[in-house]
Motif scaffolding. Sequence first.
Motif, PDB file in Angstrom:
ATOM      1  N   VAL A 180       5.985  -2.898  -5.578  1.00  0.00           N
ATOM      2  CA  VAL A 180       5.225  -3.776  -4.764  1.00  0.00           C
ATOM      3  C   VAL A 180       5.855  -5.068  -4.878  1.00  0.00           C
ATOM      4  O   VAL A 180       6.008  -5.954  -3.742  1.00  0.00           O
ATOM      5  CB  VAL A 180       3.774  -3.952  -5.502  1.00  0.00           C
ATOM      6  CG1 VAL A 180       2.992  -5.091  -4.734  1.00  0.00           C
ATOM      7  CG2 VAL A 180       3.126  -2.541  -5.138  1.00  0.00           C
ATOM      8  N   ALA A 181       6.436  -5.576  -6.066  1.00  0.00           N
ATOM      9  CA  ALA A 181       6.985  -6.694  -6.039  1.00  0.00           C
ATOM     10  C   ALA A 181       8.111  -6.906  -5.283  1.00  0.00           C
ATOM     11  O   ALA A 181       8.314  -7.992  -4.304  1.00  0.00           O
ATOM     12  CB  ALA A 181       7.298  -7.330  -7.554  1.00  0.00           C
ATOM     13  N   VAL A 182       9.092  -5.802  -5.193  1.00  0.00           N
ATOM     14  CA  VAL A 182      10.301  -5.815  -4.466  1.00  0.00           C
ATOM     15  C   VAL A 182       9.877  -5.496  -3.133  1.00  0.00           C
ATOM     16  O   VAL A 182      10.725  -6.515  -2.136  1.00  0.00           O
ATOM     17  CB  VAL A 182      10.855  -4.419  -4.847  1.00  0.00           C
ATOM     18  CG1 VAL A 182      12.033  -4.277  -3.781  1.00  0.00           C
ATOM     19  CG2 VAL A 182      11.847  -4.730  -6.203  1.00  0.00           C
ATOM     20  N   ALA A 183       8.905  -4.766  -2.623  1.00  0.00           N
ATOM     21  CA  ALA A 183       8.427  -4.660  -1.143  1.00  0.00           C
ATOM     22  C   ALA A 183       7.893  -6.146  -0.591  1.00  0.00           C
ATOM     23  O   ALA A 183       8.267  -6.462   0.638  1.00  0.00           O
ATOM     24  CB  ALA A 183       7.271  -3.853  -1.237  1.00  0.00           C
ATOM     25  N   VAL A 184       7.043  -6.828  -1.574  1.00  0.00           N
ATOM     26  CA  VAL A 184       6.603  -8.106  -1.092  1.00  0.00           C
ATOM     27  C   VAL A 184       7.638  -9.170  -0.863  1.00  0.00           C
ATOM     28  O   VAL A 184       7.619  -9.824   0.312  1.00  0.00           O
ATOM     29  CB  VAL A 184       5.587  -8.643  -2.029  1.00  0.00           C
ATOM     30  CG1 VAL A 184       5.211 -10.241  -1.530  1.00  0.00           C
ATOM     31  CG2 VAL A 184       4.294  -8.062  -2.070  1.00  0.00           C
ATOM     32  N   ILE A 209       9.802   0.403   4.191  1.00  0.00           N
ATOM     33  CA  ILE A 209      10.216  -0.776   3.258  1.00  0.00           C
ATOM     34  C   ILE A 209       9.542  -0.446   2.124  1.00  0.00           C
ATOM     35  O   ILE A 209       9.918  -0.553   0.676  1.00  0.00           O
ATOM     36  CB  ILE A 209       9.837  -2.204   3.608  1.00  0.00           C
ATOM     37  CG1 ILE A 209      10.897  -2.406   4.962  1.00  0.00           C
ATOM     38  CG2 ILE A 209      10.055  -3.149   2.649  1.00  0.00           C
ATOM     39  CD1 ILE A 209      10.342  -3.664   5.664  1.00  0.00           C
ATOM     40  N   GLY A 210       8.182  -0.083   2.002  1.00  0.00           N
ATOM     41  CA  GLY A 210       7.261   0.031   0.558  1.00  0.00           C
ATOM     42  C   GLY A 210       8.007   1.327  -0.031  1.00  0.00           C
ATOM     43  O   GLY A 210       7.915   1.146  -1.037  1.00  0.00           O
ATOM     44  N   ILE A 211       8.138   2.360   0.945  1.00  0.00           N
ATOM     45  CA  ILE A 211       8.733   3.604   0.209  1.00  0.00           C
ATOM     46  C   ILE A 211      10.057   3.233  -0.402  1.00  0.00           C
ATOM     47  O   ILE A 211      10.417   4.041  -1.856  1.00  0.00           O
ATOM     48  CB  ILE A 211       8.971   4.743   1.273  1.00  0.00           C
ATOM     49  CG1 ILE A 211       7.682   5.107   1.730  1.00  0.00           C
ATOM     50  CG2 ILE A 211       9.656   6.016   0.693  1.00  0.00           C
ATOM     51  CD1 ILE A 211       7.775   6.068   2.799  1.00  0.00           C
ATOM     52  N   LEU A 212      10.848   2.432   0.017  1.00  0.00           N
ATOM     53  CA  LEU A 212      12.185   2.314  -0.501  1.00  0.00           C
ATOM     54  C   LEU A 212      11.803   1.475  -1.750  1.00  0.00           C
ATOM     55  O   LEU A 212      12.533   1.608  -2.913  1.00  0.00           O
ATOM     56  CB  LEU A 212      12.965   1.200   0.367  1.00  0.00           C
ATOM     57  CG  LEU A 212      14.152   0.492  -0.268  1.00  0.00           C
ATOM     58  CD1 LEU A 212      15.363   1.947  -0.471  1.00  0.00           C
ATOM     59  CD2 LEU A 212      15.112  -0.213   0.577  1.00  0.00           C
ATOM     60  N   GLY A 213      10.951   0.466  -1.790  1.00  0.00           N
ATOM     61  CA  GLY A 213      10.687  -0.315  -3.106  1.00  0.00           C
ATOM     62  C   GLY A 213       9.983   0.565  -4.033  1.00  0.00           C
ATOM     63  O   GLY A 213      10.422   0.398  -5.222  1.00  0.00           O
ATOM     64  N   GLY A 214       9.145   1.628  -3.623  1.00  0.00           N
ATOM     65  CA  GLY A 214       8.693   2.383  -4.476  1.00  0.00           C
ATOM     66  C   GLY A 214       9.702   3.609  -5.286  1.00  0.00           C
ATOM     67  O   GLY A 214       9.268   3.934  -6.399  1.00  0.00           O
ATOM     68  N   SER A 215      10.548   3.857  -4.435  1.00  0.00           N
ATOM     69  CA  SER A 215      11.445   4.856  -5.127  1.00  0.00           C
ATOM     70  C   SER A 215      12.569   4.398  -5.999  1.00  0.00           C
ATOM     71  O   SER A 215      13.080   5.129  -6.875  1.00  0.00           O
ATOM     72  CB  SER A 215      12.308   5.524  -3.684  1.00  0.00           C
ATOM     73  OG  SER A 215      13.179   4.652  -3.359  1.00  0.00           O
ATOM     74  N   LEU A 216      12.532   3.076  -6.274  1.00  0.00           N
ATOM     75  CA  LEU A 216      13.489   2.331  -6.965  1.00  0.00           C
ATOM     76  C   LEU A 216      13.120   2.136  -8.483  1.00  0.00           C
ATOM     77  O   LEU A 216      13.789   1.881  -9.214  1.00  0.00           O
ATOM     78  CB  LEU A 216      14.083   1.156  -6.319  1.00  0.00           C
ATOM     79  CG  LEU A 216      14.875   1.132  -5.140  1.00  0.00           C
ATOM     80  CD1 LEU A 216      14.966  -0.167  -4.378  1.00  0.00           C
ATOM     81  CD2 LEU A 216      16.148   1.855  -5.182  1.00  0.00           C
ATOM     82  N   ALA A 237       0.811  -1.260   0.067  1.00  0.00           N
ATOM     83  CA  ALA A 237      -0.081  -0.007   0.051  1.00  0.00           C
ATOM     84  C   ALA A 237       0.718   1.046   0.075  1.00  0.00           C
ATOM     85  O   ALA A 237       0.502   2.161  -0.734  1.00  0.00           O
ATOM     86  CB  ALA A 237      -1.004   0.124   1.138  1.00  0.00           C
ATOM     87  N   ALA A 238       1.903   1.164   0.688  1.00  0.00           N
ATOM     88  CA  ALA A 238       3.006   2.440   0.717  1.00  0.00           C
ATOM     89  C   ALA A 238       3.512   2.615  -0.557  1.00  0.00           C
ATOM     90  O   ALA A 238       3.733   3.832  -0.916  1.00  0.00           O
ATOM     91  CB  ALA A 238       3.957   2.205   1.907  1.00  0.00           C
ATOM     92  N   VAL A 239       3.862   1.589  -1.298  1.00  0.00           N
ATOM     93  CA  VAL A 239       4.395   1.469  -2.856  1.00  0.00           C
ATOM     94  C   VAL A 239       3.432   2.222  -3.416  1.00  0.00           C
ATOM     95  O   VAL A 239       3.640   3.198  -4.316  1.00  0.00           O
ATOM     96  CB  VAL A 239       4.661   0.358  -3.285  1.00  0.00           C
ATOM     97  CG1 VAL A 239       5.094   0.655  -4.778  1.00  0.00           C
ATOM     98  CG2 VAL A 239       5.935  -0.221  -2.701  1.00  0.00           C
ATOM     99  N   VAL A 240       2.267   1.940  -3.429  1.00  0.00           N
ATOM    100  CA  VAL A 240       1.084   2.808  -4.396  1.00  0.00           C
ATOM    101  C   VAL A 240       0.710   4.353  -3.802  1.00  0.00           C
ATOM    102  O   VAL A 240       0.714   4.919  -4.915  1.00  0.00           O
ATOM    103  CB  VAL A 240      -0.229   1.860  -4.200  1.00  0.00           C
ATOM    104  CG1 VAL A 240      -1.414   2.559  -4.904  1.00  0.00           C
ATOM    105  CG2 VAL A 240      -0.260   0.452  -4.847  1.00  0.00           C
ATOM    106  N   ALA A 241       0.815   4.197  -2.587  1.00  0.00           N
ATOM    107  CA  ALA A 241       0.554   5.669  -2.275  1.00  0.00           C
ATOM    108  C   ALA A 241       1.894   6.676  -2.577  1.00  0.00           C
ATOM    109  O   ALA A 241       1.772   7.705  -2.751  1.00  0.00           O
ATOM    110  CB  ALA A 241       0.738   5.753  -0.764  1.00  0.00           C
TER     111      ALA A 241
END
Length: 213
Positions: A175-179, A160-167, A40-44
């Motif tokens: 999302v895949a990376v965060a999961v 963790i989601g923000i890190l995945g989303g920023s990459l 959810a953090a990645v999407v946000a």
Amino acid sequence: MAQIPTESTQQAVGYPSVFLLVMLGALVPVVPTGAVVSSAAVVAFHQTSPLSLLYIFLVASFAAFLGDLALYWLGKRGVGSKNGSRWLAKLRQHAPPDRLEQAQDKLRENGVTVLVLSRLVPAGRIPVMLACLLAAWPLRRFARGDVPACLAWAATYQLIGILGGSLFAEPWQGVAVAVVLTVVISGAPALWRKLRGAAPASGHEGPEGGSQA
């Protein structure tokens, strides 16, 4: 022609979904709630609203807190009863005797601090919660310690989601990376325990550490 859901529509669906999944995961400790929050953090992170991440943080924290409180209340009903409760039995299934004993020792030594840290340690929440139940902590005392625990937990997995989303430019890649990250973090302690258990067994194959002929 099908219309692409607007950002406001995604938020209207997404926040209740995060709330329900996190609360369900708190009650049934098999739902990967960390992955839910990170995804959810990645999407946000990729949405234009600057408050999206704040809303995810608040929703996840509140849902985790309510779920913990409900599970503790259900478990408390079984403590001291003749037959116990099925919720208390389920808690015991997720708290091996050695981990429960360790949690009880730390709870006696450090009190509420252990409860705060328990949500940050993979598979640490249930043994500490059960230790609180067996120590006859009142619901109010448990709740006071669980508030910062849920806030810290939500912030950690959101990062963790923000890190995945920023990459990545595409949300699905983040999302895949965060999961994957949350699964690795969650499964690392169990893998470590298996490796530690296998090491002594391999060391007794023969005299002086050698294999038998």
